[in-house]
Design a protein around this motif. Structure first.
Motif, PDB file in Angstrom:
ATOM      1  N   ALA A  31      56.358 -13.194  58.348  1.00 21.66           N
ATOM      2  CA  ALA A  31      55.462 -12.690  59.637  1.00 21.66           C
ATOM      3  C   ALA A  31      55.665 -11.461  59.770  1.00 21.66           C
ATOM      4  N   SER A  32      56.627 -10.440  58.686  1.00 18.16           N
ATOM      5  CA  SER A  32      56.021  -8.958  59.650  1.00 18.16           C
ATOM      6  C   SER A  32      54.729  -9.175  58.770  1.00 18.16           C
ATOM      7  N   ARG A  33      54.402  -9.597  57.891  1.00 23.54           N
ATOM      8  CA  ARG A  33      53.311  -9.295  56.796  1.00 23.54           C
ATOM      9  C   ARG A  33      52.452  -9.907  57.067  1.00 23.54           C
ATOM     10  N   GLY A  34      52.450 -10.993  59.051  1.00 24.13           N
ATOM     11  CA  GLY A  34      51.130 -11.841  58.681  1.00 24.13           C
ATOM     12  C   GLY A  34      50.703 -12.874  58.308  1.00 24.13           C
ATOM     13  N   ILE A  35      51.841 -13.782  57.236  1.00 24.72           N
ATOM     14  CA  ILE A  35      51.787 -14.708  56.743  1.00 24.72           C
ATOM     15  C   ILE A  35      51.840 -15.716  58.011  1.00 24.72           C
ATOM     16  N   GLU A  36      51.646 -16.947  57.824  1.00 29.61           N
ATOM     17  CA  GLU A  36      51.119 -17.764  58.828  1.00 29.61           C
ATOM     18  C   GLU A  36      51.332 -19.207  58.255  1.00 29.61           C
ATOM     19  N   THR A  37      52.285 -19.965  58.798  1.00 24.31           N
ATOM     20  CA  THR A  37      52.126 -21.560  58.426  1.00 24.31           C
ATOM     21  C   THR A  37      52.180 -22.816  59.155  1.00 24.31           C
ATOM     22  N   PRO A  38      51.922 -23.680  59.695  1.00 20.96           N
ATOM     23  CA  PRO A  38      52.907 -24.895  60.266  1.00 20.96           C
ATOM     24  C   PRO A  38      53.518 -25.789  59.520  1.00 20.96           C
ATOM     25  N   LEU A  39      54.562 -24.941  58.320  1.00 20.37           N
ATOM     26  CA  LEU A  39      55.383 -25.644  57.940  1.00 20.37           C
ATOM     27  C   LEU A  39      57.193 -24.472  58.215  1.00 20.37           C
ATOM     28  N   ASP A  40      57.976 -25.218  58.438  1.00 20.58           N
ATOM     29  CA  ASP A  40      59.525 -24.547  57.852  1.00 20.58           C
ATOM     30  C   ASP A  40      60.128 -24.856  56.930  1.00 20.58           C
ATOM     31  N   LEU A  41      60.572 -24.214  56.898  1.00 21.98           N
ATOM     32  CA  LEU A  41      61.107 -23.556  55.624  1.00 21.98           C
ATOM     33  C   LEU A  41      63.013 -24.558  55.831  1.00 21.98           C
ATOM     34  N   SER A  42      63.240 -26.176  55.133  1.00 20.44           N
ATOM     35  CA  SER A  42      64.389 -26.944  55.092  1.00 20.44           C
ATOM     36  C   SER A  42      65.058 -26.813  53.778  1.00 20.44           C
ATOM     37  N   GLY A  70      42.286 -31.144  54.773  1.00 18.37           N
ATOM     38  CA  GLY A  70      41.414 -29.603  55.127  1.00 18.37           C
ATOM     39  C   GLY A  70      41.884 -28.716  55.417  1.00 18.37           C
ATOM     40  N   GLU A  71      42.993 -29.210  56.959  1.00 17.09           N
ATOM     41  CA  GLU A  71      43.199 -28.244  57.291  1.00 17.09           C
ATOM     42  C   GLU A  71      44.392 -26.883  56.429  1.00 17.09           C
ATOM     43  N   ASP A  72      44.045 -25.846  56.934  1.00 15.43           N
ATOM     44  CA  ASP A  72      44.742 -24.682  56.271  1.00 15.43           C
ATOM     45  C   ASP A  72      46.230 -24.817  56.616  1.00 15.43           C
ATOM     46  N   ILE A  73      46.945 -24.901  56.034  1.00 14.07           N
ATOM     47  CA  ILE A  73      48.760 -24.909  56.058  1.00 14.07           C
ATOM     48  C   ILE A  73      49.333 -23.417  55.476  1.00 14.07           C
ATOM     49  N   LEU A  74      48.490 -22.365  55.012  1.00  8.73           N
ATOM     50  CA  LEU A  74      49.388 -20.840  54.428  1.00  8.73           C
ATOM     51  C   LEU A  74      48.064 -19.994  54.880  1.00  8.73           C
ATOM     52  N   ARG A  75      48.107 -19.254  55.535  1.00  8.28           N
ATOM     53  CA  ARG A  75      47.051 -18.207  55.520  1.00  8.28           C
ATOM     54  C   ARG A  75      47.708 -17.060  55.800  1.00  8.28           C
ATOM     55  N   ILE A  76      47.189 -16.155  54.478  1.00  8.72           N
ATOM     56  CA  ILE A  76      47.665 -14.984  53.958  1.00  8.72           C
ATOM     57  C   ILE A  76      46.975 -13.621  53.927  1.00  8.72           C
ATOM     58  N   SER A 128      46.282  -7.697  52.714  1.00  7.33           N
ATOM     59  CA  SER A 128      47.059  -6.903  52.798  1.00  7.33           C
ATOM     60  C   SER A 128      48.408  -6.538  52.191  1.00  7.33           C
ATOM     61  N   ALA A 129      48.692  -8.354  52.187  1.00  8.27           N
ATOM     62  CA  ALA A 129      49.869  -9.161  52.058  1.00  8.27           C
ATOM     63  C   ALA A 129      50.241  -9.415  50.610  1.00  8.27           C
ATOM     64  N   CYS A 130      49.089  -9.379  50.044  1.00 11.32           N
ATOM     65  CA  CYS A 130      48.996 -10.092  48.489  1.00 11.32           C
ATOM     66  C   CYS A 130      49.336  -8.767  47.764  1.00 11.32           C
ATOM     67  N   ILE A 131      49.661  -8.957  46.316  1.00  7.57           N
ATOM     68  CA  ILE A 131      49.720  -7.776  45.354  1.00  7.57           C
ATOM     69  C   ILE A 131      48.210  -7.776  45.043  1.00  7.57           C
TER      70      ILE A 131
END
Length: 70
Positions: free
Chosen positions: A15-26, A43-49, A52-55
């Motif tokens: 979250a601090s790096r702006g990574i967004e997802t509609p998924l929860d960690l279980s 077709g919907e995004d499940i991960l937005r990165i 700047s968060a990438c190596i």
């Protein structure tokens, strides 16, 4: 869902790096997995990165060095 321990550290880091997802960690006995909080259409995004968060690096050698550091 309440997340404790290493999972909350990972989720806070993401979250601090702006990574967004509609998924929860279980969790389950054999490990962790991601579960949808809501319906996700094709077709919907499940991960937005953000980039700047990438190596990244300019050369393969530089990238290998950065990945080895991580």
């Amino acid at each position: 869902m309440v997340v404790v321990g290493k999972s909350s550290i990972f989720l806070g880091w993401a979250a601090s790096r702006g990574i967004e997802t509609p998924l929860d960690l279980s969790h389950r006995a054999d490990g962790r997995y991601m579960k949808g909080k809501e319906d996700i259409s094709a077709g919907e995004d499940i991960l937005r990165i953000p980039l700047s968060a990438c190596i990244t690096a300019d050369t393969c050698e530089s990238l290998a060095e950065r990945l080895a550091y991580e």
